[in-house]
Motif scaffolding. Structure first.
Motif, PDB file in Angstrom:
ATOM      1  N   ILE A  89      58.005 -67.794  24.369  1.00 43.13           N
ATOM      2  CA  ILE A  89      57.688 -68.090  22.973  1.00 43.13           C
ATOM      3  C   ILE A  89      57.158 -66.799  22.375  1.00 43.13           C
ATOM      4  O   ILE A  89      56.138 -66.266  22.819  1.00 43.13           O
ATOM      5  CB  ILE A  89      56.604 -69.192  22.889  1.00 43.13           C
ATOM      6  N   LYS A  90      57.858 -66.299  21.371  1.00 42.15           N
ATOM      7  CA  LYS A  90      57.487 -64.996  20.825  1.00 42.15           C
ATOM      8  C   LYS A  90      56.203 -65.092  20.018  1.00 42.15           C
ATOM      9  O   LYS A  90      55.396 -64.157  19.994  1.00 42.15           O
ATOM     10  CB  LYS A  90      58.627 -64.496  19.943  1.00 42.15           C
ATOM     11  N   LYS A  91      56.018 -66.224  19.394  1.00 41.33           N
ATOM     12  CA  LYS A  91      54.864 -66.400  18.530  1.00 41.33           C
ATOM     13  C   LYS A  91      54.732 -67.890  18.252  1.00 41.33           C
ATOM     14  O   LYS A  91      55.734 -68.568  18.131  1.00 41.33           O
ATOM     15  CB  LYS A  91      55.151 -65.667  17.219  1.00 41.33           C
ATOM     16  N   ILE A 107      56.711 -71.910  15.322  1.00 43.59           N
ATOM     17  CA  ILE A 107      56.944 -71.676  16.741  1.00 43.59           C
ATOM     18  C   ILE A 107      58.255 -70.905  16.860  1.00 43.59           C
ATOM     19  O   ILE A 107      59.302 -71.412  16.453  1.00 43.59           O
ATOM     20  CB  ILE A 107      57.059 -73.008  17.516  1.00 43.59           C
ATOM     21  N   VAL A 108      58.193 -69.698  17.347  1.00 39.98           N
ATOM     22  CA  VAL A 108      59.408 -68.891  17.505  1.00 39.98           C
ATOM     23  C   VAL A 108      59.785 -68.954  18.979  1.00 39.98           C
ATOM     24  O   VAL A 108      59.208 -68.269  19.825  1.00 39.98           O
ATOM     25  CB  VAL A 108      59.182 -67.439  17.040  1.00 39.98           C
ATOM     26  N   ASP A 109      60.745 -69.822  19.281  1.00 40.31           N
ATOM     27  CA  ASP A 109      61.103 -70.102  20.666  1.00 40.31           C
ATOM     28  C   ASP A 109      62.326 -69.271  21.047  1.00 40.31           C
ATOM     29  O   ASP A 109      63.455 -69.612  20.711  1.00 40.31           O
ATOM     30  CB  ASP A 109      61.394 -71.606  20.801  1.00 40.31           C
ATOM     31  N   LEU A 114      65.427 -70.795  18.762  1.00 44.60           N
ATOM     32  CA  LEU A 114      65.128 -71.782  17.727  1.00 44.60           C
ATOM     33  C   LEU A 114      63.752 -71.498  17.132  1.00 44.60           C
ATOM     34  O   LEU A 114      62.805 -71.248  17.866  1.00 44.60           O
ATOM     35  CB  LEU A 114      65.137 -73.173  18.385  1.00 44.60           C
ATOM     36  N   ASN A 115      63.667 -71.491  15.797  1.00 45.54           N
ATOM     37  CA  ASN A 115      62.352 -71.425  15.145  1.00 45.54           C
ATOM     38  C   ASN A 115      62.021 -72.823  14.639  1.00 45.54           C
ATOM     39  O   ASN A 115      62.806 -73.415  13.913  1.00 45.54           O
ATOM     40  CB  ASN A 115      62.372 -70.490  13.926  1.00 45.54           C
ATOM     41  N   ILE A 116      60.857 -73.306  15.010  1.00 47.06           N
ATOM     42  CA  ILE A 116      60.426 -74.610  14.512  1.00 47.06           C
ATOM     43  C   ILE A 116      59.219 -74.397  13.594  1.00 47.06           C
ATOM     44  O   ILE A 116      58.293 -73.662  13.940  1.00 47.06           O
ATOM     45  CB  ILE A 116      60.051 -75.557  15.664  1.00 47.06           C
ATOM     46  N   GLY A 135      63.866 -77.022  11.656  1.00 45.20           N
ATOM     47  CA  GLY A 135      64.383 -76.154  12.700  1.00 45.20           C
ATOM     48  C   GLY A 135      65.345 -75.137  12.119  1.00 45.20           C
ATOM     49  O   GLY A 135      66.183 -75.495  11.277  1.00 45.20           O
ATOM     50  N   LYS A 136      65.196 -73.888  12.535  1.00 53.25           N
ATOM     51  CA  LYS A 136      66.165 -72.856  12.156  1.00 53.25           C
ATOM     52  C   LYS A 136      66.704 -72.279  13.455  1.00 53.25           C
ATOM     53  O   LYS A 136      65.955 -71.699  14.240  1.00 53.25           O
ATOM     54  CB  LYS A 136      65.488 -71.742  11.347  1.00 53.25           C
ATOM     55  N   THR A 137      68.015 -72.457  13.654  1.00 46.67           N
ATOM     56  CA  THR A 137      68.590 -71.951  14.892  1.00 46.67           C
ATOM     57  C   THR A 137      69.058 -70.520  14.689  1.00 46.67           C
ATOM     58  O   THR A 137      69.476 -70.150  13.591  1.00 46.67           O
ATOM     59  CB  THR A 137      69.786 -72.815  15.324  1.00 46.67           C
ATOM     60  N   HIS A 138      68.952 -69.706  15.735  1.00 47.50           N
ATOM     61  CA  HIS A 138      69.373 -68.313  15.616  1.00 47.50           C
ATOM     62  C   HIS A 138      70.888 -68.228  15.537  1.00 47.50           C
ATOM     63  O   HIS A 138      71.436 -67.277  15.002  1.00 47.50           O
ATOM     64  CB  HIS A 138      68.829 -67.495  16.793  1.00 47.50           C
ATOM     65  N   ASN A 139      71.570 -69.237  16.093  1.00 43.56           N
ATOM     66  CA  ASN A 139      73.023 -69.306  16.024  1.00 43.56           C
ATOM     67  C   ASN A 139      73.370 -70.648  15.384  1.00 43.56           C
ATOM     68  O   ASN A 139      72.943 -71.692  15.863  1.00 43.56           O
ATOM     69  CB  ASN A 139      73.565 -69.208  17.459  1.00 43.56           C
TER      70      ASN A 139
HETATM   71  C1  LIG Z   1      62.601 -66.728  13.545  1.00 40.80           C
HETATM   72  O1  LIG Z   1      61.329 -66.142  13.355  1.00 40.80           O
HETATM   73  C2  LIG Z   1      61.299 -64.740  13.550  1.00 40.80           C
HETATM   74  C3  LIG Z   1      59.872 -64.273  13.491  1.00 40.80           C
HETATM   75  O2  LIG Z   1      59.227 -64.731  12.353  1.00 40.80           O
HETATM   76  C4  LIG Z   1      62.167 -64.071  12.507  1.00 40.80           C
HETATM   77  O3  LIG Z   1      62.177 -62.679  12.715  1.00 40.80           O
HETATM   78  C5  LIG Z   1      63.581 -64.629  12.616  1.00 40.80           C
HETATM   79  O4  LIG Z   1      64.359 -64.107  11.578  1.00 40.80           O
HETATM   80  C6  LIG Z   1      63.566 -66.152  12.527  1.00 40.80           C
HETATM   81  N1  LIG Z   1      64.910 -66.652  12.799  1.00 40.80           N
HETATM   82  C7  LIG Z   1      65.503 -67.558  12.014  1.00 40.80           C
HETATM   83  C8  LIG Z   1      66.847 -67.962  12.389  1.00 40.80           C
HETATM   84  O5  LIG Z   1      64.913 -68.044  11.053  1.00 40.80           O
END
Ligand SMILES: *[C@@H]1O[C@H](CO)[C@@H](O)[C@H](O)[C@H]1NC(C)=O
Ligand SMILES: *[C@@H]1O[C@H](CO)[C@@H](O)[C@H](O)[C@H]1NC(C)=O
Ligand SMILES: *[C@@H]1O[C@H](CO)[C@@H](O)[C@H](O)[C@H]1NC(C)=O
Length: 800
Positions: A89-91, A107-109, A114-116, A135-139
């Motif tokens: 968990i990055k943060k 929560i930056v998982d 996945l960011n929750i 939820g924001k998925t990186h993909n």
């Molecule tokens: C998730 O959070 C990180 C740190 O805040 C950010 O750099 C990244 O852009 C976020 N990713 C998405 C998909 O929102």
């Protein structure tokens, strides 16, 4: 006749005394109690979970969030619920949060990509709330399963709706649950409302059984004993595993099916009970709201759009923070203000409510040898209740007595009523003998995360009485409060949630009432320290006038002194004749706090006693502990030939009399010696803060290297306060005052920037900082005493 009269008079006198102690302040006390407890009723008080809401009521409702990537088989291994340092968990943490209003957690998982974000808002009456999960998925194609669970330890909760497609677990509409819990006030409901843009996952490899269908919400409940409700994550996975065993009887291996379906919860046994799971499996970004309403409340969340309500909450938090935290130069810029707000929110977001049993060990200790806490069994006692901050959500789901006073200092400035609520909860845990455990590990959930040797504390072991720091601070705030409220003026009709925060501070009657209620416990606690931790005067031949005010930490290890809080700080050999200067200094602080309290609650006899003892302590600090040869305050010990010797290891322990301002302001020689050592880079000074142990000490960075050089924010904060104290005292020589000011200005900036830079670089606050390069070390996500950085930013730029 005279005798009878006298007796009558005495009885009357006693009675009036008793009555005067119970008289309530001129203030709507009941009203206050209601509004205060309601505004603190619900919160993320299961702070050992990434997200765990519960009310501050024993045996009630435990909720939590669990998630995992559903599109891969090893998603199981990435399942998250309980904070764990092994997770990538990055943060995480609450970044904009107030326990009375709500707030936002991110929560930056990086495991799940996945960011929750969870946004939590409470109604004005505190009874209802909305939690928005985003939820924001990186993909954007990735598929995640999100499970919200609600466990009832008492009362009832039932599914209110229809299952889809002849199943007993699929729900097409929003899920609605109806409940009833007496201790919470009766009937309530919980709705889980999907955002219209959500895309549910579609997969159909298990085509012979529609109950695996991931495109619908899954709902299952089952019966679990109330002590096991906290194991929701384990139970979820157990049920999923049982499902898989059923599939094995089918003519294919499980790997031929898609994980998107395999890891859906099903109700193949027709369970129904008190632990409820709601599972949703989304493609890409998602959002849903969980809405909790008490039926009898006049302040329910009725609409489907809570965006305005959430914005309103964030404005309230901003406003309160701006009012309470005026940061001082050079930290009054936007980036430091955001940083401070985030750190304080994280500290507040760690506040935890525990209500459970504990184990203790009452064995007498050997006086003259090493104490080994070998007990892992102990009698179960309780239940006990505790409302507390935690040092780190990643490592501790328990309260720590030594840490707690430090946690409360930044909270005192923000919401001293909240700080007093927490202090009260701790003080009520002081037992009949006056003892309190250093680690409050209540219940199996807390025990599952604790170090074995801390689970069964010994009732003869102390730890530094830091709560006194917070009590003294609130008394000081109250004495200097600018807008003192007259009890009459504060009619109940203007008393609402938004007026809470500093009511005790601004209304001395109220503070006096609070302190009177807790005084007996505090007194017992204080006497426990004096009786059980007193040192042995027989072996020390020294010219001192008082042999009562000398102290020794009981329960030492071979090379450690865990009760002192600074475990491996170098000390002498374990000996019955040892006397510890840090403990004597803590007793000085405690005695001074007791006389401040006795003074404002008008216990004048006690006040006199405390003052006498305080003077004896101040005298003994010099007479017993000052080593002229070493130019510092040292522990005292006994050598092989039974001579008493100084045991000097310059650092936080030798600074303690200075830190607690127990050195007479006219004692220029000692003050200057200490100030020069603080500023000396070959001893205590580093560009990142004051070292725990002098670079010149033989033990510097040796052994376990815990308190042997690295920098701690809590002690640096106390050093800054002490510098300010002496630097602004007209009776201190100009030489010492100038030195104090010079060190103060530089140290304040150094320590803030150390924490700030590492937070920016790593996303975390740390337990300690390396004194050579400022790098954060030991536990991360340490928003316990490291949060004192916000108090430091609030301190004046220089001493005036
Ligand atoms: C998730 O959070 C990180 C740190 O805040 C950010 O750099 C990244 O852009 C976020 N990713 C998405 C998909 O929102
Ligand atoms: C300075 O010393 C005098 C005399 O001892 C005392 O009355 C006064 O209160 C002291 N001032 C401070 C700031 O402590
Ligand atoms: C935070 O760190 C980044 C690099 O990681 C740096 O560019 C930025 O200047 C830092 N911010 C502050 C305010 O120091």
């Amino acid at each position: 006749m005279d005798g009878v009269l006298l007796a009558l008079l005495l009885i009357c006198f006693r009675l009036t005394n008793v009555i005067s102690e119970l008289i309530e302040p001129n203030f709507p006390q009941d009203e206050y109690n209601n509004i205060n407890s309601n505004s603190l009723l619900w919160g993320p008080y299961r702070s050992n979970l990434y997200l765990g809401l519960r009310p501050r009521i024993p045996d009630s409702i435990l909720t939590g969030l669990l998630w995992f990537p559903a599109d891969t088989f090893h998603g199981v291994l990435l399942s998250k619920q309980s904070c764990d340092p092994k997770h990538n968990i990055k943060k995480f943490g609450w970044t904009d949060y107030d326990p009375r209003y709500g707030g936002i957690e991110t929560i930056v998982d990086d495991d799940c990509k996945l960011n929750i974000t969870t946004e939590f808002v409470k109604s004005d009456d505190g009874q209802n709330w909305v939690l928005r999960v985003k939820g924001k998925t990186h993909n954007k194609h990735s598929i995640n399963s999100i499970v919200y669970h609600v466990g009832m330890q008492d009362g009832e909760l039932d599914f209110d709706g229809e299952f889809a497609g002849g199943s007993n677990n699929l729900v097409e509409e929003d899920v609605k649950l109806n409940g009833n819990l007496k201790s919470l006030g009766g009937m309530f409901d919980i709705k889980i409302i999907d955002d219209i843009d959500n895309v549910m996952a579609v997969s159909n490899t298990i085509d012979f059984d529609n109950s695996y269908d991931p495109s619908l919400t899954h709902y299952v409940s089952l019966t679990v004993p109330k002590d096991e409700v906290w194991k929701a994550s384990e139970i979820f996975w157990t049920i999923v595993k049982l499902n898989l065993e059923q599939l094995e009887t089918v003519d294919k291996t499980t790997y031929e099916f898609s994980p998107i379906e395999l890891f859906q919860i099903r109700n193949s046994f027709g369970f129904k009970g008190n632990l409820h799971f709601i599972q949703k499996t989304f493609v890409g970004d998602f959002q849903f709201d969980i809405v909790f309403n008490m039926h009898e409340s006049n302040d329910k969340f009725d609409s489907d759009d809570f965006t305005g309500k959430l914005d309103e909450t964030f404005n309230l938090i901003d406003d309160k923070f701006t009012r309470k935290y005026q940061l001082n130069v050079p930290f009054n810029t936007q980036e430091y203000i955001s940083f401070a707000k985030e750190i304080l929110s994280q500290l507040l977001g760690g506040i935890t409510y525990l209500n459970d049993d504990r184990k203790i060990n009452t064995d007498e200790m050997k006086e003259d040898s090493v104490h080994i806490n070998s007990k892992i069994e102990g009698g179960n006692e309780g239940p006990y209740e505790l409302f507390t901050c935690v040092s780190s959500r990643l490592f501790a789901s328990r309260g720590g007595y030594w840490d707690e006073g430090f946690h409360l200092l930044p909270i005192c400035d923000y919401d001293s009523d909240l700080a007093l609520e927490i202090i009260k909860s701790w003080i009520l845990l002081i037992d009949d003998s006056g003892w309190i455990a250093k680690e409050q590990i209540l219940g199996d959930e807390a025990r599952s995360k604790a170090y074995a040797e801390t689970i069964v504390p010994n009732t003869h072991i102390a730890s530094p009485p830091t709560l006194m720091l917070a009590l003294s601070k609130i008394i000081k705030l109250s004495e200097s409060s600018q807008n003192v409220i007259d009890g009459h003026a504060l009619a109940s009709d203007i008393l609402d949630k938004k007026s809470l925060g500093s009511l005790h501070e601004e209304n001395m009657d109220l503070l006096v009432f609070y302190l009177r209620k807790l005084y007996a416990k505090l007194q017992k606690h204080y006497e426990w320290f004096r009786e059980t931790q007193r040192g042995n005067s027989d072996e020390i031949e020294r010219d001192y006038s008082n042999n009562k005010e000398i102290y020794r930490w009981k329960g030492r290890g071979e090379d450690t002194t865990p009760p002192s809080g600074m475990d491996d700080y170098p000390r002498g050999d374990v000996d019955i004749g040892e006397l510890n200067v840090d403990l004597l200094s803590w007793m000085g602080l405690m005695t001074r706090s007791m006389y401040e309290i006795a003074e404002i609650i008008e216990k004048y006899d006690d006040l006199r006693t405390y003052k006498e003892r305080y003077n004896d302590i101040v005298k003994n600090i010099v007479d017993v502990h000052w080593s002229e040869n070493d130019g510092m305050f040292c522990d005292v010990n006994v050598d092989e030939d039974d001579n008493d010797i100084f045991e000097c290891h310059e650092g936080y322990v030798t600074l303690m009399p200075f830190i607690h301002t127990l050195i007479d302001s006219s004692d220029n020689i000692k003050l200057v010696k200490i100030l020069k050592a603080l500023k000396d880079p070959s001893k205590l000074w580093s560009n990142y803060g004051i070292r725990s142990l002098s670079k010149k000490d033989l033990n510097y960075h040796k052994g376990e290297d815990y308190w042997r050089g690295n920098i701690y924010v809590n002690i640096n904060y106390l050093i800054l306060e002490a510098l300010y104290h002496y630097g602004s005292d007209e009776n201190v020589s100009e030489e010492a005052r100038n030195l104090a000011n010079e060190i103060y200005v530089e140290l304040r900036e150094n320590i803030v920037n150390t924490v700030f830079n590492e937070y920016n670089r790593t996303g975390y606050a740390w337990e300690q900082y390396n004194e050579e390069n400022g790098v954060g070390e030991k536990s991360r996500h340490f928003l316990g005493w490291t949060s004192l950085v916000v108090s430091i930013m609030k301190m004046p730029k220089e001493i005036t």
